[in-house]
Design a protein around this motif. Structure first.
Motif, mmCIF file in Angstrom:
data_model
loop_
_atom_site.group_PDB
_atom_site.id
_atom_site.type_symbol
_atom_site.label_atom_id
_atom_site.label_comp_id
_atom_site.label_asym_id
_atom_site.label_seq_id
_atom_site.Cartn_x
_atom_site.Cartn_y
_atom_site.Cartn_z
ATOM 1 N N ARG A 1 2.732 15.896 14.571
ATOM 2 C CA ARG A 1 3.911 15.486 13.812
ATOM 3 C C ARG A 1 3.770 14.029 13.396
ATOM 4 N NH1 ARG A 1 7.946 19.372 14.410
ATOM 5 N NH2 ARG A 1 7.342 20.974 15.913
ATOM 6 N N MET A 2 3.897 13.794 12.112
ATOM 7 C CA MET A 2 3.734 12.459 11.554
ATOM 8 C C MET A 2 5.100 11.917 11.141
ATOM 9 S SD MET A 2 0.332 12.325 11.588
ATOM 10 C CE MET A 2 -0.387 11.238 10.373
ATOM 11 N N LYS A 3 5.232 10.597 11.144
ATOM 12 C CA LYS A 3 6.485 9.964 10.743
ATOM 13 C C LYS A 3 6.442 9.684 9.242
ATOM 14 C CE LYS A 3 8.317 7.034 13.542
ATOM 15 N NZ LYS A 3 8.607 5.781 14.317
ATOM 16 N N GLN A 4 7.419 10.264 8.510
ATOM 17 C CA GLN A 4 7.487 10.078 7.067
ATOM 18 C C GLN A 4 8.366 8.861 6.772
ATOM 19 O OE1 GLN A 4 6.118 12.744 4.999
ATOM 20 N NE2 GLN A 4 6.330 11.498 3.158
ATOM 21 N N LEU A 5 7.759 7.790 6.269
ATOM 22 C CA LEU A 5 8.486 6.550 6.006
ATOM 23 C C LEU A 5 8.828 6.371 4.528
ATOM 24 C CD1 LEU A 5 6.541 4.098 8.348
ATOM 25 C CD2 LEU A 5 8.641 5.368 8.815
ATOM 26 N N MET A 6 8.123 7.067 3.666
ATOM 27 C CA MET A 6 8.381 7.019 2.225
ATOM 28 C C MET A 6 8.171 8.422 1.679
ATOM 29 S SD MET A 6 6.122 3.581 1.355
ATOM 30 C CE MET A 6 6.591 3.479 -0.378
ATOM 31 N N THR A 7 8.713 8.701 0.503
ATOM 32 C CA THR A 7 8.404 9.980 -0.125
ATOM 33 C C THR A 7 6.961 9.936 -0.633
ATOM 34 O OG1 THR A 7 9.056 9.356 -2.376
ATOM 35 C CG2 THR A 7 10.792 10.170 -0.911
ATOM 36 N N ILE A 8 6.434 11.102 -0.913
ATOM 37 C CA ILE A 8 5.073 11.168 -1.444
ATOM 38 C C ILE A 8 4.978 10.375 -2.744
ATOM 39 C CG2 ILE A 8 3.323 12.714 -2.407
ATOM 40 C CD1 ILE A 8 4.326 14.861 -0.466
ATOM 41 N N ALA A 9 5.956 10.554 -3.623
ATOM 42 C CA ALA A 9 5.929 9.861 -4.907
ATOM 43 C C ALA A 9 6.041 8.351 -4.722
ATOM 44 C CB ALA A 9 7.058 10.376 -5.798
ATOM 45 N N GLN A 10 6.932 7.909 -3.833
ATOM 46 C CA GLN A 10 7.067 6.476 -3.591
ATOM 47 C C GLN A 10 5.750 5.870 -3.108
ATOM 48 O OE1 GLN A 10 10.280 6.504 -0.764
ATOM 49 N NE2 GLN A 10 11.857 6.117 -2.324
ATOM 50 N N ALA A 11 5.102 6.535 -2.192
ATOM 51 C CA ALA A 11 3.861 6.009 -1.616
ATOM 52 C C ALA A 11 2.714 6.014 -2.622
ATOM 53 C CB ALA A 11 3.485 6.803 -0.379
ATOM 54 N N MET A 12 2.590 7.089 -3.388
ATOM 55 C CA MET A 12 1.476 7.191 -4.329
ATOM 56 C C MET A 12 1.655 6.260 -5.525
ATOM 57 S SD MET A 12 0.529 11.268 -4.324
ATOM 58 C CE MET A 12 -0.974 11.033 -5.270
ATOM 59 N N ASP A 13 2.905 6.008 -5.896
ATOM 60 C CA ASP A 13 3.164 5.171 -7.059
ATOM 61 C C ASP A 13 3.355 3.701 -6.705
ATOM 62 O OD1 ASP A 13 3.029 7.441 -8.592
ATOM 63 O OD2 ASP A 13 5.192 7.738 -8.700
ATOM 64 N N ALA A 14 3.396 3.386 -5.409
ATOM 65 C CA ALA A 14 3.580 1.997 -4.981
ATOM 66 C C ALA A 14 2.317 1.175 -5.238
ATOM 67 C CB ALA A 14 3.916 1.962 -3.488
ATOM 68 N N GLN A 15 2.476 -0.138 -5.232
ATOM 69 C CA GLN A 15 1.303 -1.011 -5.191
ATOM 70 C C GLN A 15 0.582 -0.748 -3.866
ATOM 71 O OE1 GLN A 15 0.169 -3.128 -7.603
ATOM 72 N NE2 GLN A 15 1.777 -2.263 -8.913
ATOM 73 N N GLN A 16 -0.731 -0.817 -3.901
ATOM 74 C CA GLN A 16 -1.492 -0.406 -2.724
ATOM 75 C C GLN A 16 -2.485 -1.471 -2.287
ATOM 76 O OE1 GLN A 16 -3.275 3.353 -3.732
ATOM 77 N NE2 GLN A 16 -1.324 4.270 -4.359
ATOM 78 N N ARG A 17 -2.768 -1.446 -1.005
ATOM 79 C CA ARG A 17 -3.831 -2.286 -0.441
ATOM 80 C C ARG A 17 -4.799 -1.397 0.327
ATOM 81 N NH1 ARG A 17 -0.595 -7.537 2.089
ATOM 82 N NH2 ARG A 17 -0.245 -8.619 0.101
ATOM 83 N N ARG A 18 -6.068 -1.759 0.279
ATOM 84 C CA ARG A 18 -7.086 -0.988 0.990
ATOM 85 C C ARG A 18 -7.405 -1.669 2.317
ATOM 86 N NH1 ARG A 18 -10.160 2.872 -0.738
ATOM 87 N NH2 ARG A 18 -9.754 2.415 -2.940
ATOM 88 N N TYR A 19 -7.466 -0.857 3.374
ATOM 89 C CA TYR A 19 -7.741 -1.373 4.710
ATOM 90 C C TYR A 19 -8.877 -0.576 5.348
ATOM 91 C CZ TYR A 19 -3.110 -3.585 4.460
ATOM 92 O OH TYR A 19 -2.021 -4.336 4.101
#
Length: 488
Positions: free
Chosen positions: A393-411
């Motif tokens: 079980r994973m914790k959903q902190l954002m919707t899929i669309a919010q996360a995919m469309d957000a500005q992103q950083r690579r780690y």
């Protein structure tokens, strides 16, 4: 009725000259290789239009609906993917909520993204020893629907890739008490209708929309699938609209003819074909069950809830307690015996048997497994850690669309723990995400990825194909997205 595949065959031999697309002009000399160009046409007179079917394609789809006992059937030349996208889009308002089994195919998650939906996940039980998911229980569905009264539809996969079937009848009764539709991804169960040897199709047990991939278990070409409408809870107009959106406006007549020919063949000879197939399959299962180390998995071996039935055409070979893993068994079968299996997992290999299989094919598989079994050593089984669960079980902190469309950083993967994933990651096949955009990256996820790669399994979905890094949605201290680009 006039058959599409026969008309296409006849037209390919006629003297009509094509001043229309495709550009090969039905001329085999125009390309390298030997393709069936002579039967590859566009929407010309007498051949109907899939997106406005009034003639031969309308009859072909109606014939398939009659065979399966459903109200309406839509052909999909983009596989179950297009059908799942259409089913979800037509059943849930944009921005709405849907109850989804967490072990659904990635196409379902793409529908959630495209429609900006808010998923509520119901998790199957996992047999940790074998690494196989169980089914979805009606009790779990009822509990989640009681807690989430705004859910507009329920979607589960049955049978699973591994052949586990949930109690669709009971689940449908629960879902319908909440006056919403049940969508069943039955991509791997198109064959159920043709023999009592197999479980009963969801289309007969109360599901409202059922998606089946003809190409997976029936004699039909790759990319061919159908969407069945089974009740009046479905808005047919919306289904038609979204099938038109998610499929090409130039559907392949070769693929559609393949579906028509498949239905015609099974109508005429299906009983005998499935009688021979199930006889050879059961004979092979009996033979394979005698192996002492490489175990053919039976439903009785699976520990967990929600396992209502099992599709015996799925041949799962467990390597638990042996000196080899699933990847190694898969390689041995391919390299030494030239037998290509459907899927490799950590602890097992999956083969799909279908009506097109021959007695010789079953004999080759049995002989190969027997030889490998004889040379494989037994080892003591290590105690499996709780942290080896694939779909924790994973914790959903954002919707899929919010996360995919957000500005992103690579780690780097090990430095991403605690952050919000902006990417999918999954083993393919079967294409079930082990993390979904918007979910919090955990240490267990990182360990799972490393473990899969160490065993030779291929982790897909991440933009970094080496799986050394992951993109996370950039967020500031207040939890809002930051305006910062992903670092390549």
């Amino acid at each position: 009725m006039e058959r599409l595949y026969k008309k296409l065959e006849s037209y390919s031999k006629s003297d009509y000259y094509p001043f229309h697309m495709p550009g090969h002009k039905r001329n085999k000399a125009s390309s390298a290789g030997d393709f069936t160009f002579e039967r590859d046409i566009t929407e010309i007179s007498g051949f109907d239009n899939l997106h406005h079917a009034e003639g031969i394609l309308k009859e072909a789809q109606e014939n398939a609906a009659q065979i399966y006992g459903t109200k309406k059937c839509f052909f999909s030349v983009n596989g179950s993917t297009a059908a799942l996208l259409a089913a979800v889009s037509a059943s849930v308002n944009k921005g709405g909520r849907i109850l989804v089994a967490r072990n659904c195919h990635k196409a379902v998650y793409h529908a959630l993204y495209l429609r900006d939906l808010l998923p509520v996940y119901v998790y199957p039980h996992e047999d940790k020893r074998l690494g196989i998911n169980g089914g979805i229980s009606a009790r779990s569905v009822e509990r989640y629907l009681e807690e989430n009264q705004d859910v507009q539809a329920v979607l589960i996969t049955s049978p699973t890739y591994d052949g586990v079937v949930s109690d669709i009848k009971e689940i449908a009764e629960v879902v319908h008490r909440h006056e919403i539709p049940l969508i069943v991804d039955e991509a791997h169960g198109a064959h159920f209708r043709f023999s009592d040897y197999f479980p009963i199709s969801a289309a007969e047990l109360g599901a409202d929309i059922v998606i089946q991939s003809f190409h997976k278990t029936l004699p039909s070409m790759t990319q061919t699938a159908v969407l069945h409408i089974c009740s009046d809870r479905v808005d047919v107009g919306k289904i038609k609209r979204f099938m038109g959106i998610y499929q090409t406006s130039s559907p392949s007549y070769i693929l559609m003819a393949s579906m028509d020919a498949c239905m015609d063949k099974l109508q005429k000879d299906g009983q005998q074909m499935f009688r021979e197939f199930t006889y050879n399959l059961e004979k092979a299962r009996e033979r394979l069950s005698k192996c002492e180390k490489i175990k053919l998995i039976e439903a009785s071996m699976l520990q967990g809830t929600g396992i209502y039935d099992f599709d015996r055409s799925k041949l799962l070979f467990s390597t638990v307690g042996t000196s080899i893993n699933g990847h190694q068994l898969h390689e041995m079968l391919r390299d030494r015996y030239h037998i290509e299996m459907e899927m490799e997992a950590e602890k097992y290999v999956l083969g799909i048997a279908a009506v097109g299989d021959t007695e010789e094919g079953f004999d080759r598989l049995c002989a190969a497994i027997e030889e490998i079994d004889a040379e494989t050593e037994l080892v003591s089984e290590a105690v499996e850690s709780q942290e080896n669960t694939s779909h924790a079980r994973m914790k959903q902190l954002m919707t899929i669309a919010q996360a995919m469309d957000a500005q992103q950083r690579r780690y780097p993967l090990e430095e991403s723990i605690g952050k919000v994933s902006a990417e999918f990651a999954y083993l393919y096949p079967p294409g079930i995400p082990i993390i979904v955009p918007g979910e919090q990256i955990t240490g267990q996820f990182v360990r799972n990825v490393r473990r899969y790669m160490e065993q030779g399994l291929e982790v897909q979905g991440l933009s970094d194909t080496s799986a050394e890094t992951i993109c996370a949605a950039a967020r500031n201290e207040s939890g809002q997205e930051e305006d910062s680009p992903a670092k390549e």
